[in-house]
Design a protein around this motif. Structure first.
Motif, mmCIF file in Angstrom:
data_model
loop_
_atom_site.group_PDB
_atom_site.id
_atom_site.type_symbol
_atom_site.label_atom_id
_atom_site.label_comp_id
_atom_site.label_asym_id
_atom_site.label_seq_id
_atom_site.Cartn_x
_atom_site.Cartn_y
_atom_site.Cartn_z
ATOM 1 N N UNK A 97 -25.268 77.762 20.402
ATOM 2 C CA UNK A 97 -24.839 76.416 20.041
ATOM 3 C C UNK A 97 -26.060 75.514 19.968
ATOM 4 N N UNK A 98 -26.237 74.868 18.867
ATOM 5 C CA UNK A 98 -27.326 73.903 18.796
ATOM 6 C C UNK A 98 -26.722 72.528 19.000
ATOM 7 N N UNK A 99 -27.577 71.586 19.258
ATOM 8 C CA UNK A 99 -27.085 70.234 19.423
ATOM 9 C C UNK A 99 -26.621 69.721 18.060
ATOM 10 N N UNK A 100 -25.382 69.315 17.993
ATOM 11 C CA UNK A 100 -24.841 68.819 16.732
ATOM 12 C C UNK A 100 -25.506 67.493 16.383
ATOM 13 N N UNK A 101 -25.879 67.350 15.120
ATOM 14 C CA UNK A 101 -26.537 66.116 14.685
ATOM 15 C C UNK A 101 -25.522 65.019 14.407
ATOM 16 N N UNK A 102 -24.267 65.418 14.228
ATOM 17 C CA UNK A 102 -23.256 64.442 13.836
ATOM 18 C C UNK A 102 -23.279 64.177 12.334
ATOM 19 N N UNK A 103 -24.231 64.824 11.644
ATOM 20 C CA UNK A 103 -24.332 64.660 10.193
ATOM 21 C C UNK A 103 -23.579 65.784 9.493
ATOM 22 N N UNK A 104 -23.186 65.518 8.268
ATOM 23 C CA UNK A 104 -22.504 66.539 7.476
ATOM 24 C C UNK A 104 -23.275 66.788 6.188
ATOM 25 N N UNK A 105 -23.524 68.048 5.902
ATOM 26 C CA UNK A 105 -24.105 68.420 4.614
ATOM 27 C C UNK A 105 -22.963 68.910 3.734
ATOM 28 N N UNK A 106 -22.823 68.294 2.572
ATOM 29 C CA UNK A 106 -21.774 68.717 1.641
ATOM 30 C C UNK A 106 -22.419 69.268 0.383
ATOM 31 N N UNK A 107 -21.999 70.449 -0.007
ATOM 32 C CA UNK A 107 -22.524 71.034 -1.237
ATOM 33 C C UNK A 107 -21.372 71.542 -2.095
ATOM 34 N N UNK A 108 -21.620 71.573 -3.377
ATOM 35 C CA UNK A 108 -20.666 72.160 -4.308
ATOM 36 C C UNK A 108 -21.274 73.440 -4.850
ATOM 37 N N UNK A 109 -20.517 74.511 -4.784
ATOM 38 C CA UNK A 109 -20.976 75.807 -5.279
ATOM 39 C C UNK A 109 -20.086 76.207 -6.447
ATOM 40 N N UNK A 110 -20.710 76.606 -7.537
ATOM 41 C CA UNK A 110 -19.960 77.028 -8.720
ATOM 42 C C UNK A 110 -20.301 78.487 -9.041
ATOM 43 N N UNK A 111 -19.710 78.996 -10.079
ATOM 44 C CA UNK A 111 -19.899 80.395 -10.468
ATOM 45 C C UNK A 111 -20.396 80.453 -11.903
ATOM 46 N N UNK A 112 -21.385 81.323 -12.103
ATOM 47 C CA UNK A 112 -21.849 81.590 -13.457
ATOM 48 C C UNK A 112 -21.960 83.099 -13.583
ATOM 49 N N UNK A 113 -21.078 83.701 -14.346
ATOM 50 C CA UNK A 113 -21.064 85.171 -14.455
ATOM 51 C C UNK A 113 -20.738 85.766 -13.100
ATOM 52 N N UNK A 114 -21.660 86.537 -12.549
ATOM 53 C CA UNK A 114 -21.481 87.146 -11.228
ATOM 54 C C UNK A 114 -22.482 86.546 -10.248
ATOM 55 N N UNK A 115 -22.719 85.242 -10.381
ATOM 56 C CA UNK A 115 -23.665 84.575 -9.485
ATOM 57 C C UNK A 115 -23.080 83.277 -8.987
ATOM 58 N N UNK A 116 -23.486 82.922 -7.779
ATOM 59 C CA UNK A 116 -23.172 81.593 -7.259
ATOM 60 C C UNK A 116 -24.304 80.647 -7.632
ATOM 61 N N UNK A 117 -23.932 79.456 -7.979
ATOM 62 C CA UNK A 117 -24.916 78.415 -8.264
ATOM 63 C C UNK A 117 -24.653 77.245 -7.310
ATOM 64 N N UNK A 118 -25.548 76.892 -6.399
ATOM 65 C CA UNK A 118 -26.800 77.609 -6.091
ATOM 66 C C UNK A 118 -26.510 78.833 -5.223
ATOM 67 N N UNK A 119 -27.486 79.747 -5.120
ATOM 68 C CA UNK A 119 -27.267 80.907 -4.251
ATOM 69 C C UNK A 119 -28.029 80.788 -2.932
ATOM 70 N N UNK A 120 -28.753 79.683 -2.764
ATOM 71 C CA UNK A 120 -29.344 79.355 -1.469
ATOM 72 C C UNK A 120 -29.013 77.901 -1.186
#
Ligand code: CU
Length: 133
Positions: free
Chosen positions: A37-60
């Protein structure tokens, strides 16, 4: 009667031993939890992941350690896909055009994610959540 001497163990000693052991076990699991368990920052990272062919965008996806991660997975591909994560969160199978939001939780370490449909993972549908300090 046997002549072998056995250590005399009272029921009270047994109970004390059990209590000690269980005390150790719970102390250990708390410590283990604290370590992962790390100390929670209280921040939220939100990302949108889409699909292109057989890949996730972004993949990292880079997430500051301690941030909560929320992924909006939009299946912009032409097949059924999902996005599952190593911590057992993820989406259902989504048809083309469908979207689902994943509450991944607080990120403490790098985590893999992939598509569990058919052999999609082997075909390259993998992504990495990178925990950055
Ligand atoms: Cu897929």
């Amino acid at each position: 009667m046997s002549s072998i001497r056995r250590p005399f163990v009272t029921p009270a000693a047994l109970i004390a031993a059990v209590l000690l052991l269980s005390g150790c076990a719970s102390a250990q699991s708390v410590a283990g939890q604290a370590a992962s368990d790390v100390e929670a920052t209280g921040e939220t990272t939100e990302v949108t992941v889409t699909v292109e062919g057989m890949r996730y965008i972004p993949d990292v996806v880079e997430v500051p350690v301690g941030d909560e991660l929320i992924i909006t997975f939009e299946n912009t591909g032409t097949d059924v896909h999902d996005l599952v994560l190593a911590n057992s969160t993820g989406t259902d199978h989504l048809g083309p055009g469908e979207t689902e939001v994943i509450e991944v939780g607080v990120i403490s370490a790098d985590m893999d994610a992939w598509c569990s449909v058919g052999n999609h993972r082997a075909m390259g549908m993998e992504m990495t959540i990178r925990a950055i300090d």
